[in-house]
Design an enzyme around this catalytic site. Structure first.
Site, PDB file in Angstrom:
ATOM      1  N   ARG A 141     -14.575  -5.494 -64.625  1.00  0.00           N
ATOM      2  CA  ARG A 141     -13.499  -5.013 -63.755  1.00  0.00           C
ATOM      3  C   ARG A 141     -14.008  -4.197 -62.560  1.00  0.00           C
ATOM      4  O   ARG A 141     -13.281  -4.004 -61.598  1.00  0.00           O
ATOM      5  CB  ARG A 141     -12.510  -4.193 -64.574  1.00  0.00           C
ATOM      6  CG  ARG A 141     -11.755  -5.078 -65.549  1.00  0.00           C
ATOM      7  CD  ARG A 141     -10.572  -4.341 -66.093  1.00  0.00           C
ATOM      8  NE  ARG A 141      -9.866  -5.138 -67.064  1.00  0.00           N
ATOM      9  CZ  ARG A 141      -8.808  -4.706 -67.723  1.00  0.00           C
ATOM     10  NH1 ARG A 141      -8.349  -3.497 -67.498  1.00  0.00           N
ATOM     11  NH2 ARG A 141      -8.213  -5.471 -68.595  1.00  0.00           N
TER      12      ARG A 141
ATOM     13  N   ASP B 172       4.606   4.474 -63.478  1.00  0.00           N
ATOM     14  CA  ASP B 172       3.299   4.022 -63.953  1.00  0.00           C
ATOM     15  C   ASP B 172       2.219   4.846 -63.258  1.00  0.00           C
ATOM     16  O   ASP B 172       2.452   5.439 -62.199  1.00  0.00           O
ATOM     17  CB  ASP B 172       3.085   2.524 -63.677  1.00  0.00           C
ATOM     18  CG  ASP B 172       2.055   1.909 -64.625  1.00  0.00           C
ATOM     19  OD1 ASP B 172       2.458   1.282 -65.615  1.00  0.00           O
ATOM     20  OD2 ASP B 172       0.837   2.099 -64.383  1.00  0.00           O
TER      21      ASP B 172
HETATM   22  C1  LIG Z   1       0.162  -3.142 -71.121  1.00  0.00           C
HETATM   23  S1  LIG Z   1       1.097  -2.377 -69.841  1.00  0.00           S
HETATM   24  C2  LIG Z   1       2.703  -2.311 -70.595  1.00  0.00           C
HETATM   25  C3  LIG Z   1       3.803  -2.721 -69.632  1.00  0.00           C
HETATM   26  C4  LIG Z   1       5.211  -2.785 -70.258  1.00  0.00           C
HETATM   27  N1  LIG Z   1       5.609  -1.506 -70.770  1.00  0.00           N
HETATM   28  C5  LIG Z   1       5.289  -3.843 -71.312  1.00  0.00           C
HETATM   29  O1  LIG Z   1       5.293  -3.540 -72.505  1.00  0.00           O
HETATM   30  O2  LIG Z   1       5.341  -5.038 -70.960  1.00  0.00           O
HETATM   31  C6  LIG Z   1       0.544  -0.669 -69.985  1.00  0.00           C
HETATM   32  C7  LIG Z   1       0.850   0.159 -68.735  1.00  0.00           C
HETATM   33  O3  LIG Z   1       0.648   1.552 -69.053  1.00  0.00           O
HETATM   34  C8  LIG Z   1       0.136   2.191 -67.899  1.00  0.00           C
HETATM   35  N2  LIG Z   1      -0.522   3.456 -68.258  1.00  0.00           N
HETATM   36  C9  LIG Z   1      -1.659   3.622 -68.965  1.00  0.00           C
HETATM   37  N3  LIG Z   1      -1.968   4.919 -69.047  1.00  0.00           N
HETATM   38  C10 LIG Z   1      -0.983   5.592 -68.398  1.00  0.00           C
HETATM   39  C11 LIG Z   1      -0.746   6.970 -68.137  1.00  0.00           C
HETATM   40  N4  LIG Z   1      -1.580   7.936 -68.544  1.00  0.00           N
HETATM   41  N5  LIG Z   1       0.365   7.286 -67.438  1.00  0.00           N
HETATM   42  C12 LIG Z   1       1.216   6.335 -67.004  1.00  0.00           C
HETATM   43  N6  LIG Z   1       1.042   5.023 -67.212  1.00  0.00           N
HETATM   44  C13 LIG Z   1      -0.061   4.659 -67.903  1.00  0.00           C
HETATM   45  C14 LIG Z   1      -0.817   1.155 -67.314  1.00  0.00           C
HETATM   46  O4  LIG Z   1      -1.092   1.388 -65.955  1.00  0.00           O
HETATM   47  C15 LIG Z   1      -0.084  -0.156 -67.568  1.00  0.00           C
HETATM   48  O5  LIG Z   1       0.655  -0.581 -66.448  1.00  0.00           O
END
Ligand SMILES: C[S@@+](CC[C@H](N)C(=O)[O-])C[C@H]1O[C@@H](n2cnc3c(N)ncnc32)[C@H](O)[C@@H]1O
Length: 291
Positions: A49, A160
């Site tokens: 990445r 996010d």
């Molecule tokens: C796998 S995606 C899940 C998206 C959606 N909730 C779903 O279930 O389809 C995880 C998301 O969590 C966000 N994320 C991870 N750590 C985070 C943090 N500390 N604060 C806010 N968002 C975070 C990532 O950027 C990512 O977009």
């Protein structure tokens, strides 16, 4: 003699030296900034990445990259690192049973509890990635509103940490193939296939977009919001956190949810250590218990 962690592994196909010490620096910074735990098995993923970034910056090794990250001079570079490391996998109506529960259980209860007044409904999609989750919530609510014939004051906050994915969410443009997971009656009603911004793209309708407000928010840092939410979706986000970070997050969700409010988590997640705060009311759906 270098300590083992500094030995440069010259693996075939690897353009830049990437030592265990470099990986540990990245693991530490990512954890401190986002709460995301990068296991040892994620080393190749981290390399894959970030490799383009090293090329773009004209660097020769991950050690040089880690020096930029650790210098404290480049806030932007840490933002880039976090954007590159987060896993943004999502889709419209992912875990469709949650939207069915929201439609058939949650919305009717919220409407009923408003009596003759206009129901005020506040939903938070925490870790919304590129927007498919909050837009699915909005489409579900709009379709349900048509059926009930009741008007309501509905707002969806979608947050996010990843700034790049939030830009995609705000643009609301997706590849046409992403319609596959959208229930057929909603495809024509809530997507604009003609006024697309990219060839082969589709755009979420303005009516759906109007219900969602996107904001950049780090779940492990202080939150400005003191809204009393009726519903929180935080699905497939805390799986990247350790137990301590997850427990603190669940406590904070508890304090922001109104009594009886609903918390949706991902298919592999559970709140069984928080049974005194949340009771299970559906498949990976929890309701706040007053403490
Ligand atoms: C796998 S995606 C899940 C998206 C959606 N909730 C779903 O279930 O389809 C995880 C998301 O969590 C966000 N994320 C991870 N750590 C985070 C943090 N500390 N604060 C806010 N968002 C975070 C990532 O950027 C990512 O977009």
């Amino acid at each position: 003699m270098y300590p083992a962690s500094h030995v440069i592994e010259k693996r075939s196909g690897f353009e830049f030296p990437f030592t265990q010490a470099d990986f540990q620096t990245i693991v530490r910074i990512v954890y401190e900034r986002s709460g995301i735990v990068l296991a040892a098995s994620k080393r190749d993923m981290a390399y894959a990445r970030l490799v383009q970034r090293l090329r773009a910056l004209g660097l020769n090794s991950f050690r040089e990259y880690c020096e930029i990250l650790s210098s404290g001079k480049s806030v932007d570079e840490i933002g880039f690192l976090i954007n590159a490391i987060t896993t943004n996998l999502t889709k419209f109506f992912r875990e469709a049973h949650h939207f069915e529960h929201f439609r058939s259980q949650v919305l009717p209860e919220l409407v009923k509890s408003a009596g003759a007044g206009v129901p005020r409904i506040r939903v938070w999609s925490a870790g919304c990635s590129s927007g498919e989750e909050p837009y699915s919530i909005a489409m579900t609510a709009l379709a349900a509103r048509t059926q009930t014939g009741r008007d309501w004051d509905l707002q969806i906050l979608a947050t996010d940490l990843d700034t790049a994915t939030l830009e995609q969410a705000k643009a609301a443009v997706y590849p046409k193939a992403s319609l596959e997971s959208v229930p057929a009656p909603m495809r024509e009603r809530f997507f604009d296939v003609h006024a697309h911004a990219k060839p082969g793209g589709i755009r979420v309708s303005k009516q759906v977009q109007a219900l969602v407000t996107f904001k950049h928010l780090n779940l492990i840092k202080p939150w400005p919001s003191s809204t009393n939410f009726d519903v929180i979706f935080c699905r497939n986000v805390a799986i990247y956190f350790d137990a301590k970070t997850k427990a603190a997050l669940i406590d904070r969700f508890h304090s922001l949810l109104r009594e009886g409010g609903w918390l949706y988590v991902g298919h592999s997640e559970s709140l069984h250590e928080h049974q005194h705060k949340f009771k299970l009311t559906g498949r990976t759906v929890y309701q706040k218990i007053k403490t």
